[in-house]
Design a protein around this motif. Sequence first.
Motif, PDB file in Angstrom:
ATOM      1  N   GLY A   1      -2.588  -2.083  -4.204  1.00 16.82           N
ATOM      2  CA  GLY A   1      -2.655  -0.732  -4.735  1.00 16.82           C
ATOM      3  C   GLY A   1      -1.840   0.267  -3.939  1.00 16.82           C
ATOM      4  O   GLY A   1      -2.130   1.472  -3.951  1.00 16.82           O
ATOM      5  N   ILE A   2      -0.806  -0.204  -3.261  1.00 15.01           N
ATOM      6  CA  ILE A   2       0.081   0.665  -2.477  1.00 15.01           C
ATOM      7  C   ILE A   2       1.323   0.959  -3.297  1.00 15.01           C
ATOM      8  O   ILE A   2       2.006   0.044  -3.775  1.00 15.01           O
ATOM      9  CB  ILE A   2       0.449   0.000  -1.132  1.00 15.01           C
ATOM     10  N   GLU A   3       1.615   2.229  -3.474  1.00 16.69           N
ATOM     11  CA  GLU A   3       2.719   2.658  -4.338  1.00 16.69           C
ATOM     12  C   GLU A   3       4.055   2.597  -3.603  1.00 16.69           C
ATOM     13  O   GLU A   3       4.196   3.092  -2.480  1.00 16.69           O
ATOM     14  CB  GLU A   3       2.481   4.096  -4.807  1.00 16.69           C
ATOM     15  N   MET A   4       5.050   1.984  -4.246  1.00 17.89           N
ATOM     16  CA  MET A   4       6.411   2.011  -3.715  1.00 17.89           C
ATOM     17  C   MET A   4       7.070   3.312  -4.191  1.00 17.89           C
ATOM     18  O   MET A   4       7.182   3.563  -5.391  1.00 17.89           O
ATOM     19  CB  MET A   4       7.214   0.808  -4.206  1.00 17.89           C
TER      20      MET A   4
ATOM     21  N   ASN B   1      -7.762  -2.603   6.421  1.00 19.94           N
ATOM     22  CA  ASN B   1      -8.094  -1.910   7.661  1.00 19.94           C
ATOM     23  C   ASN B   1      -7.565  -0.493   7.759  1.00 19.94           C
ATOM     24  O   ASN B   1      -8.044   0.288   8.575  1.00 19.94           O
ATOM     25  CB  ASN B   1      -7.595  -2.737   8.853  1.00 19.94           C
ATOM     26  N   LYS B   2      -6.600  -0.152   6.927  1.00 17.77           N
ATOM     27  CA  LYS B   2      -6.077   1.206   6.889  1.00 17.77           C
ATOM     28  C   LYS B   2      -5.927   1.645   5.425  1.00 17.77           C
ATOM     29  O   LYS B   2      -4.826   1.896   4.935  1.00 17.77           O
ATOM     30  CB  LYS B   2      -4.737   1.297   7.627  1.00 17.77           C
ATOM     31  N   PRO B   3      -7.047   1.723   4.714  1.00 20.19           N
ATOM     32  CA  PRO B   3      -6.994   1.997   3.268  1.00 20.19           C
ATOM     33  C   PRO B   3      -6.443   3.369   2.934  1.00 20.19           C
ATOM     34  O   PRO B   3      -6.088   3.624   1.770  1.00 20.19           O
ATOM     35  CB  PRO B   3      -8.463   1.867   2.841  1.00 20.19           C
ATOM     36  N   GLU B   4      -6.353   4.245   3.916  1.00 20.99           N
ATOM     37  CA  GLU B   4      -5.814   5.578   3.655  1.00 20.99           C
ATOM     38  C   GLU B   4      -4.298   5.553   3.444  1.00 20.99           C
ATOM     39  O   GLU B   4      -3.718   6.529   2.928  1.00 20.99           O
ATOM     40  CB  GLU B   4      -6.163   6.519   4.812  1.00 20.99           C
ATOM     41  N   LEU B   5      -3.642   4.454   3.811  1.00 19.69           N
ATOM     42  CA  LEU B   5      -2.193   4.347   3.633  1.00 19.69           C
ATOM     43  C   LEU B   5      -1.897   3.864   2.219  1.00 19.69           C
ATOM     44  O   LEU B   5      -2.215   2.727   1.860  1.00 19.69           O
ATOM     45  CB  LEU B   5      -1.609   3.388   4.666  1.00 19.69           C
ATOM     46  N   LYS B   6      -1.280   4.707   1.427  1.00 24.77           N
ATOM     47  CA  LYS B   6      -1.131   4.418  -0.003  1.00 24.77           C
ATOM     48  C   LYS B   6       0.307   4.413  -0.508  1.00 24.77           C
ATOM     49  O   LYS B   6       0.547   4.112  -1.670  1.00 24.77           O
ATOM     50  CB  LYS B   6      -1.925   5.452  -0.817  1.00 24.77           C
ATOM     51  N   THR B   7       1.279   4.765   0.328  1.00 23.76           N
ATOM     52  CA  THR B   7       2.667   4.813  -0.149  1.00 23.76           C
ATOM     53  C   THR B   7       3.573   4.070   0.826  1.00 23.76           C
ATOM     54  O   THR B   7       3.329   4.032   2.038  1.00 23.76           O
ATOM     55  CB  THR B   7       3.157   6.260  -0.279  1.00 23.76           C
ATOM     56  N   ALA B   8       4.644   3.468   0.289  1.00 23.98           N
ATOM     57  CA  ALA B   8       5.531   2.654   1.116  1.00 23.98           C
ATOM     58  C   ALA B   8       6.956   2.695   0.596  1.00 23.98           C
ATOM     59  O   ALA B   8       7.205   2.990  -0.586  1.00 23.98           O
ATOM     60  CB  ALA B   8       5.037   1.207   1.162  1.00 23.98           C
ATOM     61  N   VAL B   9       7.887   2.397   1.481  1.00 23.57           N
ATOM     62  CA  VAL B   9       9.288   2.125   1.130  1.00 23.57           C
ATOM     63  C   VAL B   9       9.692   0.875   1.894  1.00 23.57           C
ATOM     64  O   VAL B   9       9.024   0.465   2.856  1.00 23.57           O
ATOM     65  CB  VAL B   9      10.227   3.299   1.477  1.00 23.57           C
TER      66      VAL B   9
END
Length: 434
Positions: free
Chosen positions: A208-211, A176-184
């Motif tokens: 496919g979300i980068e830590m 639902n929020k594919p624009e969010l690609k990075t996380a901690v």
Amino acid sequence: MLREIFRMGLTRRKMLRGAVALVGTAAATSFAPRAARAAGKTVKIGFLAPLTGEVAAWGKPGLDGCLIWAEWVNAAGGVNIGGEAHTIEFVPYDDEYDAGKARAGATKLIKEDGVKLIMMLGGDPWPGVQQLAEREGMLCTTLLPSDLSPDTTTLLAPVEVHPIYNVTGVQWLAENKPELKTAVMCAQEDALGLPSVATYLAAFEAAGIEMLDDTLFFDPATTDFAPIVTKLMSSNPQIICLDTCYSDYVHPICEQLFQQGYKGQIISCTADFYDQIVAKTSKEFMEGFIFQFPDFDDPALNADFINFKKPNEFYAEYSKRHPNQWGAVSWEYAAVMDLWKAAAEKAGSAEPGDVLVAMKEGGKGLHAFGEADWWGKELFGIDNALVGNWPVVAIEDGKAVIKDFKNIPEWYDKHGDLLIKHMDALGQMYYQRA
């Protein structure tokens, strides 16, 4: 070692808001439902959990929910076992989250009270009960599937499967929020935090979300979260994950995120007492906060596939009797009883072995959130966890709202190798924990 860390972490968690008055050892006495009893025989159910102390929020609200459940069931005619109506009576025993007291409690419940099921929180108390339960063939349930192993043949995790359900929140977020690609991510380093970290890492990788950095582990004794939040924000992530942080951590972390100007997405396993966080931050700041536990007044729980009986009415009655005390376990033990009732009626028997067979027959069961599979051999060494749908919850205009139900086994069929990889890396597989 992990169990000791878990115990120490829980000791400092001020989980129960407000004063909860309950007699300590006297809690071992029976609670008779106030509603009219069903005619016929009585089946006693053991409730062996922390009813006093700082872990009481994982026991006492569940007992409160079970008493409502019993009143409703008994008033409707009880449990039909072999053509006879049976009244349900709960026999609580306060194990104070201690293995020795749990062993004493289980002995009393089995030998003196003649219970047919023992419901437990699990965790540290379970080792005190395990051998007795196996020897006596007593059916037990836990809310912590980390208790499961190939040796726990009479123990079931029929409702909560922490932390595997956390994959559903990440899955929904990615869709639902594919624009969010990075996380901690941050977490307390204990037996709740570690397997949850592994689960979130697998879910982020699958999505496919980068830590952007390694998980920021903090000591369970931490009280100053400003430096932790500063570190989390330093890499400018789009998503900050709070793992399975206790409410004593989630609240100050959110306050610091608000004070330090964070504008991105927050995802967490829990958001207990989220109204207090909204009050200390703002509705705008908490808008879209994703977590895993709904309020049971949510209209989505009236869907045809939901198996929890009258969830909206249950929530209203619970809230009337116990204002501001609703939490995850308020409904979870009652959901166990729905499964037990169906199995006992199917078996025509309340005997533990008969109910166990009936409950697991066909490898499927009616979980609160839909039909589910008896599952877990790869992660727990035994298929004694009932796993299926789990809700994804988001805060909208200051209120928890179910956004979707995601299927955990479907996710695992595609990404199970990732989950095993991360569990193994953090020493959380059942053979490593043993």
